[in-house]
Write an enzyme that holds these catalytic residues in place. Structure first.
Site, PDB file in Angstrom:
ATOM      1  CG  HIS A  58    -101.591  20.366   0.766  1.00 21.66           C
ATOM      2  ND1 HIS A  58    -102.268  21.553   0.941  1.00 21.66           N
ATOM      3  CD2 HIS A  58    -100.953  20.138   1.948  1.00 21.66           C
ATOM      4  CE1 HIS A  58    -102.055  22.012   2.159  1.00 21.66           C
ATOM      5  NE2 HIS A  58    -101.262  21.161   2.791  1.00 21.66           N
ATOM      6  CD  GLU A  59     -99.431  16.852   3.402  1.00 24.21           C
ATOM      7  OE1 GLU A  59     -98.357  17.149   3.967  1.00 24.21           O
ATOM      8  OE2 GLU A  59    -100.529  17.281   3.783  1.00 24.21           O
ATOM      9  CG  HIS A  62     -96.245  21.153   3.296  1.00 26.92           C
ATOM     10  ND1 HIS A  62     -96.377  22.505   3.524  1.00 26.92           N
ATOM     11  CD2 HIS A  62     -97.472  20.615   3.531  1.00 26.92           C
ATOM     12  CE1 HIS A  62     -97.628  22.771   3.863  1.00 26.92           C
ATOM     13  NE2 HIS A  62     -98.313  21.650   3.870  1.00 26.92           N
ATOM     14  CG  ASP A 160    -100.352  23.530   5.847  1.00 28.08           C
ATOM     15  OD1 ASP A 160     -99.614  22.694   6.395  1.00 28.08           O
ATOM     16  OD2 ASP A 160    -100.935  23.322   4.767  1.00 28.08           O
TER      17      ASP A 160
END
Length: 361
Positions: A58-59, A62, A160
């Site tokens: 997930h990170e 980004h 987010d």
């Protein structure tokens, strides 16, 4: 974040694990062991490890989205409550921040879709009970990834959803005002989560505190960038300070500490060039461990950058934030130290600017 351990680097981004994560892992193992012994404990630890692998992906969603706009990510830190990707700066346009913010939840949705496909489009009815060791790991992971995507879209910093909300608001009312409104909404959400936590879910209280502080921190950071924008270093630097020679020892620094209110002492050679900075905390620690005759060169931080007195204050602020520096040196263009910029004096300048703005209003 200083209690984190680097475990690897991917494309220039250092991956760190906070030491509290290992305590959390032990707690989860003990909880599963109480349910079904050592096999359940092992399964619980494996499940949590796979869950945080999803958080890490997930990170990186980004990270790679930000890299598309030229924004680097120095590190990712995994915490018991999730992951934090530290961007070196925010994207320049609200539309870019929107893409970067949505990239993380999009990764979780993709993982969930792949897991659902691997499971034949069916998961057991109890898969939402992630603590239930009787449900297979992949089913629980599929459900948790859906939850992570939805939870991260809650409109509150540092999730987010808070950044999505800020990007939408900033496109209409400007970056600073959009951040203030988004931060206020985030704090309201945190209060709501805290009230829910009072009725039997202590974890919600912890999340509420995390969200409230994250919203306050984001508003403060944007305010600081707004105030420092266009300001030159010479307008904010400290010009009256005690210096230490390279030949000095800790006892010399102790005398400076006692007779002044300084917390950072620049070590300057005979030509006026900055060699490093000795902080109060490093001084006290070295004095206790190594004694007053220890040379300051062995204790100071040598990685202190120096910028020109006509340079931008926001650049000095960026350097301090990226490298967690106690100060940035300011020279006259010939290598001679003429000032220091510290987080404390930048904070004082912010208070003065806020007071002047209030008076004008």
């Amino acid at each position: 974040m200083s209690w984190s351990i680097p475990i690897g680097t991917v494309k220039g981004t250092v991956i760190r694990i906070h030491i509290t994560f290992f305590l959390f892992l032990l707690w989860i193992g003990a909880a599963y062991h109480a349910q079904g012994g050592w096999p359940a404990a092992l399964e619980g630890v494996v499940f949590l490890s796979l869950l945080f692998l999803c958080v890490l992906l997930h990170e990186f969603g980004h990270v790679f989205a930000a890299r598309r706009y030229g924004v680097r990510t120095p590190d990712i830190t995994l915490l018991p409550i999730g992951g934090v990707a530290r961007l070196e700066r925010l994207p320049e346009k609200p539309s870019q921040e929107l893409v970067v913010a949505l990239a993380g939840p999009a990764v979780n949705l993709v993982i969930a879709a792949l897991l659902y496909a691997a499971l034949g489009g069916f998961v057991p009815a109890g898969a939402a009970e992630v603590q239930n060791a009787g449900i297979d790991v992949l089913s629980r992971l599929a459900v948790v990834n859906l939850f992570l995507a939805l939870f991260n879209l809650i409109p509150a910093f540092p999730m987010d959803g808070g950044r999505v909300l800020r990007a939408v608001l900033a496109s209409r009312m400007g970056y600073v005002r959009g951040t203030q409104v988004a931060a206020s909404i985030g704090q309201a959400v945190a209060i709501g989560l805290g009230l829910l936590g009072l009725f039997g879910n202590p974890m919600l209280l912890f999340i509420a505190l995390f969200v409230y502080l994250g919203a306050s921190s984001e508003a403060h950071a944007v305010q600081m960038r707004e105030i420092t924008h266009g300001v030159v270093v010479s307008d904010a630097m400290v010009t009256r300070f005690e210096t230490l020679p390279p030949s000095g020892v800790l006892e010399d620094a102790v005398q400076c500490l006692i007779r002044t209110t300084q917390h950072e002492f620049p070590v300057v050679d005979g030509a006026g060039t900055l060699r490093g900075v000795l902080t109060r905390d490093d001084l006290i620690r070295a004095l206790r461990d190594r004694g007053p005759d220890t040379p300051v060169l062995e204790v100071m931080r040598p990685d202190i950058p120096v910028i020109h007195r006509h340079g931008k204050l926001e650049e000095a602020l960026r350097l301090m934030q990226e490298k967690s520096l106690p100060a940035v040196g300011v020279d006259d263009g010939n290598g001679r130290l003429v000032g220091l910029v510290t987080p404390e004096n930048v904070g004082e300048m912010m208070m003065v600017q806020a007071a002047r703005h209030a008076l004008r209003r």
